[in-house]
Design a protein around this motif. Structure first.
Motif, mmCIF file in Angstrom:
data_model
loop_
_atom_site.group_PDB
_atom_site.id
_atom_site.type_symbol
_atom_site.label_atom_id
_atom_site.label_comp_id
_atom_site.label_asym_id
_atom_site.label_seq_id
_atom_site.Cartn_x
_atom_site.Cartn_y
_atom_site.Cartn_z
ATOM 1 N N GLN A 153 -0.948 143.015 33.852
ATOM 2 C CA GLN A 153 -1.164 142.388 32.544
ATOM 3 C C GLN A 153 -2.473 142.931 32.004
ATOM 4 N N ARG A 154 -2.369 143.862 31.055
ATOM 5 C CA ARG A 154 -3.553 144.566 30.577
ATOM 6 C C ARG A 154 -4.338 143.746 29.568
ATOM 7 N N GLY A 155 -3.677 142.816 28.870
ATOM 8 C CA GLY A 155 -4.393 141.977 27.920
ATOM 9 C C GLY A 155 -3.600 141.740 26.649
ATOM 10 N N PHE A 156 -4.331 141.475 25.575
ATOM 11 C CA PHE A 156 -3.744 140.993 24.322
ATOM 12 C C PHE A 156 -3.845 142.044 23.225
ATOM 13 N N ILE A 157 -2.788 142.121 22.410
ATOM 14 C CA ILE A 157 -2.815 142.932 21.196
ATOM 15 C C ILE A 157 -2.368 142.060 20.027
ATOM 16 N N PRO A 158 -2.915 142.308 18.821
ATOM 17 C CA PRO A 158 -2.441 141.564 17.648
ATOM 18 C C PRO A 158 -1.055 142.019 17.229
ATOM 19 N N GLU A 159 -0.454 141.239 16.372
ATOM 20 C CA GLU A 159 0.906 141.522 15.913
ATOM 21 C C GLU A 159 1.043 142.940 15.367
ATOM 22 N N GLY A 160 0.041 143.400 14.618
ATOM 23 C CA GLY A 160 0.129 144.714 13.980
ATOM 24 C C GLY A 160 0.109 145.882 14.948
ATOM 25 N N ALA A 161 -0.308 145.653 16.206
ATOM 26 C CA ALA A 161 -0.393 146.747 17.182
ATOM 27 C C ALA A 161 0.845 146.831 18.064
ATOM 28 N N ARG A 162 1.829 146.059 17.735
ATOM 29 C CA ARG A 162 3.021 146.002 18.596
ATOM 30 C C ARG A 162 3.673 147.370 18.777
ATOM 31 N N HIS A 163 3.766 148.156 17.708
ATOM 32 C CA HIS A 163 4.469 149.435 17.778
ATOM 33 C C HIS A 163 3.525 150.619 18.006
ATOM 34 N N VAL A 175 -0.591 141.769 38.505
ATOM 35 C CA VAL A 175 -2.055 141.745 38.548
ATOM 36 C C VAL A 175 -2.554 141.501 37.130
ATOM 37 N N VAL A 176 -3.278 140.400 36.932
ATOM 38 C CA VAL A 176 -3.850 140.099 35.623
ATOM 39 C C VAL A 176 -5.241 140.714 35.572
ATOM 40 N N ALA A 177 -5.434 141.679 34.673
ATOM 41 C CA ALA A 177 -6.677 142.442 34.635
ATOM 42 C C ALA A 177 -7.853 141.586 34.188
ATOM 43 N N ARG A 178 -8.967 141.762 34.890
ATOM 44 C CA ARG A 178 -10.237 141.136 34.503
ATOM 45 C C ARG A 178 -11.187 142.192 33.940
ATOM 46 N N ARG A 179 -11.287 143.302 34.652
ATOM 47 C CA ARG A 179 -12.110 144.438 34.199
ATOM 48 C C ARG A 179 -11.276 145.702 34.322
ATOM 49 N N ILE A 180 -11.381 146.561 33.312
ATOM 50 C CA ILE A 180 -10.599 147.805 33.298
ATOM 51 C C ILE A 180 -11.537 148.972 33.034
ATOM 52 N N GLN A 181 -11.468 149.976 33.884
ATOM 53 C CA GLN A 181 -12.185 151.223 33.654
ATOM 54 C C GLN A 181 -11.170 152.264 33.192
ATOM 55 N N GLY A 182 -11.408 152.811 32.015
ATOM 56 C CA GLY A 182 -10.478 153.771 31.444
ATOM 57 C C GLY A 182 -10.189 153.424 29.996
ATOM 58 N N ASP A 183 -9.234 154.098 29.416
ATOM 59 C CA ASP A 183 -8.867 153.904 28.017
ATOM 60 C C ASP A 183 -8.096 152.593 27.866
ATOM 61 N N LEU A 184 -8.684 151.641 27.150
ATOM 62 C CA LEU A 184 -8.032 150.349 26.958
ATOM 63 C C LEU A 184 -6.868 150.430 25.984
ATOM 64 N N GLN A 185 -6.815 151.485 25.184
ATOM 65 C CA GLN A 185 -5.741 151.678 24.198
ATOM 66 C C GLN A 185 -5.617 150.476 23.243
ATOM 67 N N GLY A 186 -6.756 149.892 22.890
ATOM 68 C CA GLY A 186 -6.758 148.790 21.923
ATOM 69 C C GLY A 186 -6.329 147.448 22.480
ATOM 70 N N ILE A 187 -6.260 147.340 23.805
ATOM 71 C CA ILE A 187 -5.829 146.095 24.444
ATOM 72 C C ILE A 187 -7.053 145.343 24.955
ATOM 73 N N ASP A 188 -7.171 144.066 24.631
ATOM 74 C CA ASP A 188 -8.281 143.235 25.083
ATOM 75 C C ASP A 188 -7.869 142.455 26.332
ATOM 76 N N PRO A 189 -8.548 142.681 27.461
ATOM 77 C CA PRO A 189 -8.186 141.946 28.682
ATOM 78 C C PRO A 189 -8.275 140.427 28.494
ATOM 79 N N VAL A 190 -7.358 139.723 29.102
ATOM 80 C CA VAL A 190 -7.344 138.244 29.097
ATOM 81 C C VAL A 190 -7.306 137.804 30.562
ATOM 82 N N PRO A 191 -8.484 137.615 31.178
ATOM 83 C CA PRO A 191 -8.512 137.296 32.612
ATOM 84 C C PRO A 191 -7.868 135.954 32.925
ATOM 85 N N VAL A 192 -7.485 135.797 34.184
ATOM 86 C CA VAL A 192 -7.034 134.500 34.676
ATOM 87 C C VAL A 192 -8.177 133.501 34.532
ATOM 88 N N ALA A 193 -7.861 132.292 34.103
ATOM 89 C CA ALA A 193 -8.874 131.251 33.936
ATOM 90 C C ALA A 193 -8.278 129.904 34.302
#
Length: 223
Positions: free
Chosen positions: A104-114, A167-185
């Motif tokens: 689970q890399r994180g969250f994208i807004p509606e406009g980034a779906r495609h 695996v729910v990502a907390r920290r990512i090294q590399g190109d996030l490709q516009g995805i914001d991580p949403v860690p387990v909480a």
């Protein structure tokens, strides 16, 4: 005095029962708070290598994996008041030692779906997770549009061709490709025992007040 005895006993018994339920909820609150603190401590512990055979008993275990995404992904409908509507991106991921799992890399807004998200090399620190989100009323995923309405680890693994491991990502090294991580909480784990305790205490006050009113009515009628 006999006229007062039954309502007094009933009133005192009711108040005692309601107060005991309130204090029981306070004890539950203490237990739940300690449990959540323990879970949070486990979530934030130093990551370890991905176990050979992950299982739900390892929920929240911190792990570190390195490898690359494979391209296939599922989009789980989500969002919040702060972020607005959008999707959680869950990608098929091949580790450096050849295992295929889900991230689970994180969250994208509606406009980034495609938006294009080609395979990319990543090093990820995160937590194993087996979310229990599906119910009898959860719609089936829209496979044509690739929109999912809840996370279902076995079903997503079947769709992505991976192990049933998320695996729910907390920290990512590399190109996030516009995805914001949403860690387990632990924020999503309910802990409403204080509200329940106040409810029982308020009911005890109301019960006591009604008892006092009933006794006063009986007393007035006796004159």
């Amino acid at each position: 005095m006999r006229r007062y005895l039954f309502p007094a006993i009933l009133g005192l018994a009711g108040v005692a029962i309601l107060l005991s339920l309130g204090f029981w909820q306070l004890r539950r609150l203490e237990w739940k708070t300690a449990m959540l603190a323990e879970i949070q401590q486990g979530i934030e512990a130093p990551p370890q290598a991905l176990p050979a055979t992950p299982e739900p008993g390892m929920k929240y275990l911190p792990v570190e994996i390195a490898g690359h995404t494979l391209g296939p992904e599922v989009l789980v409908l989500g969002g919040s008041r702060e972020t607005g509507g959008g999707y959680l991106v869950i990608s098929a991921f091949e580790t450096d030692d050849g295992r295929r799992v889900m991230v689970q890399r994180g969250f994208i807004p509606e406009g980034a779906r495609h938006a294009e998200r080609p395979p990319v090399e990543l090093r990820i620190e995160g937590n194993l997770h087996w979310p229990q989100e599906t119910t009898s009323s959860t719609p089936a995923p829209n496979r044509t549009e690739n929109i999912w309405f809840a996370r279902d680890v076995p079903l997503m693994a079947e769709a992505l061709g991976t192990e049933p491991v998320l695996v729910v990502a907390r920290r990512i090294q590399g190109d996030l490709q516009g995805i914001d991580p949403v860690p387990v909480a632990i924020a999503g784990i309910p802990n409403n025992h204080l509200e329940y305790a106040w409810t029982w205490f308020m009911l005890a006050v109301v019960w006591g007040g009604m008892t006092a009113y009933l006794i006063s009515r009986i007393r007035r009628r006796s004159y």
